[in-house]
Design a protein around this motif. Sequence first.
Motif, PDB file in Angstrom:
ATOM      1  N   LEU A 192       0.831  -1.212   0.000  1.00  0.00           N
ATOM      2  CA  LEU A 192       0.000   0.000   0.000  1.00  0.00           C
ATOM      3  C   LEU A 192       0.863   1.258   0.000  1.00  0.00           C
ATOM      4  CD1 LEU A 192      -2.830  -1.045   2.479  1.00  0.00           C
ATOM      5  CD2 LEU A 192      -2.965  -0.860  -0.004  1.00  0.00           C
ATOM      6  N   GLU A 193       1.949   1.229   0.778  1.00  0.00           N
ATOM      7  CA  GLU A 193       2.856   2.384   0.809  1.00  0.00           C
ATOM      8  C   GLU A 193       3.522   2.576  -0.547  1.00  0.00           C
ATOM      9  OE1 GLU A 193       5.520   1.631   4.064  1.00  0.00           O
ATOM     10  OE2 GLU A 193       3.902   1.759   5.551  1.00  0.00           O
ATOM     11  N   ILE A 214       3.020   9.566 -10.185  1.00  0.00           N
ATOM     12  CA  ILE A 214       2.198   9.695 -11.398  1.00  0.00           C
ATOM     13  C   ILE A 214       1.471  11.033 -11.385  1.00  0.00           C
ATOM     14  CG2 ILE A 214       0.137   8.789 -12.564  1.00  0.00           C
ATOM     15  CD1 ILE A 214       1.106   5.973 -11.701  1.00  0.00           C
ATOM     16  N   ALA A 215       0.942  11.431 -10.239  1.00  0.00           N
ATOM     17  CA  ALA A 215       0.235  12.717 -10.131  1.00  0.00           C
ATOM     18  C   ALA A 215       1.199  13.878 -10.404  1.00  0.00           C
ATOM     19  CB  ALA A 215      -0.404  12.861  -8.748  1.00  0.00           C
ATOM     20  N   ARG A 216       2.415  13.804  -9.859  1.00  0.00           N
ATOM     21  CA  ARG A 216       3.403  14.872 -10.106  1.00  0.00           C
ATOM     22  C   ARG A 216       3.768  14.934 -11.591  1.00  0.00           C
ATOM     23  NH1 ARG A 216       5.365  13.337  -4.984  1.00  0.00           N
ATOM     24  NH2 ARG A 216       6.811  11.801  -5.839  1.00  0.00           N
ATOM     25  N   ARG A 217       3.955  13.742 -12.193  1.00  0.00           N
ATOM     26  CA  ARG A 217       4.295  13.696 -13.620  1.00  0.00           C
ATOM     27  C   ARG A 217       3.180  14.305 -14.469  1.00  0.00           C
ATOM     28  NH1 ARG A 217       5.202   7.927 -15.005  1.00  0.00           N
ATOM     29  NH2 ARG A 217       5.897   7.945 -12.874  1.00  0.00           N
ATOM     30  N   ARG A 218       1.943  13.933 -14.154  1.00  0.00           N
ATOM     31  CA  ARG A 218       0.807  14.476 -14.912  1.00  0.00           C
ATOM     32  C   ARG A 218       0.685  15.988 -14.727  1.00  0.00           C
ATOM     33  NH1 ARG A 218      -4.279  10.289 -14.545  1.00  0.00           N
ATOM     34  NH2 ARG A 218      -3.337   8.682 -15.834  1.00  0.00           N
ATOM     35  N   LYS A 219       0.980  16.453 -13.529  1.00  0.00           N
ATOM     36  CA  LYS A 219       0.913  17.900 -13.271  1.00  0.00           C
ATOM     37  C   LYS A 219       1.966  18.631 -14.108  1.00  0.00           C
ATOM     38  CE  LYS A 219       0.952  21.330  -9.621  1.00  0.00           C
ATOM     39  NZ  LYS A 219       1.167  21.594  -8.206  1.00  0.00           N
ATOM     40  N   MET A 268       1.567   6.380  -6.971  1.00  0.00           N
ATOM     41  CA  MET A 268       0.454   7.251  -7.389  1.00  0.00           C
ATOM     42  C   MET A 268       0.833   8.721  -7.239  1.00  0.00           C
ATOM     43  SD  MET A 268      -2.793   4.941  -6.026  1.00  0.00           S
ATOM     44  CE  MET A 268      -3.535   6.294  -5.240  1.00  0.00           C
ATOM     45  N   GLN A 269       1.566   9.058  -6.195  1.00  0.00           N
ATOM     46  CA  GLN A 269       2.006  10.449  -6.023  1.00  0.00           C
ATOM     47  C   GLN A 269       2.953  10.852  -7.146  1.00  0.00           C
ATOM     48  OE1 GLN A 269       3.546  10.164  -2.034  1.00  0.00           O
ATOM     49  NE2 GLN A 269       1.639  10.913  -1.117  1.00  0.00           N
TER      50      GLN A 269
END
Length: 154
Positions: free
Chosen positions: A82-83, A92-97, A89-90
């Motif tokens: 989970l960690e 991926i979110a930074r990359r997408r941003k 996921m964090q």
Amino acid sequence: MLKRRSVDTGEKGKLEFLLRGIIYCRACGQKLTGEIHPRGSYYRCLPNLHKGKCNQPYIPVKLLDDQLEALYERLQPPKKLLELLKVEMQEIARRRKRIAEKEVKTLKRTIEDFESKEMKLLDEMLGGKVAREIYEKMEKKYAEKRREAEARLS
């Protein structure tokens, strides 16, 4: 009316049991129902007119509920996984941003470029360097491209 009444949702009766109507007897294949007896709460097979009474004993509610809880615990992913998923996921979110910010800059620059081209084209038409027909054709093309970029930006 009969068809509507015959639908078994598993929630019939006044008492609520977690597994009533959704689990089946392994021996006879009938759904189990929950009942409260003087010595405790139990699941038992529903009677079947064609097969007769099942020979399996009543099953304590707590026993099945505990088994279900143990199953859910075994199905839980390990904390390390989970960690790891959270970190991934964090990222991926930074990359997408970053990609989105880059695209926004590109779109703003594209809009500015087409506005500049439209102004330059207008100046050339007014200066007599470009014919009106060519101006209208090119202005329409630039305006269309600018609107596409603005729509994407919004």
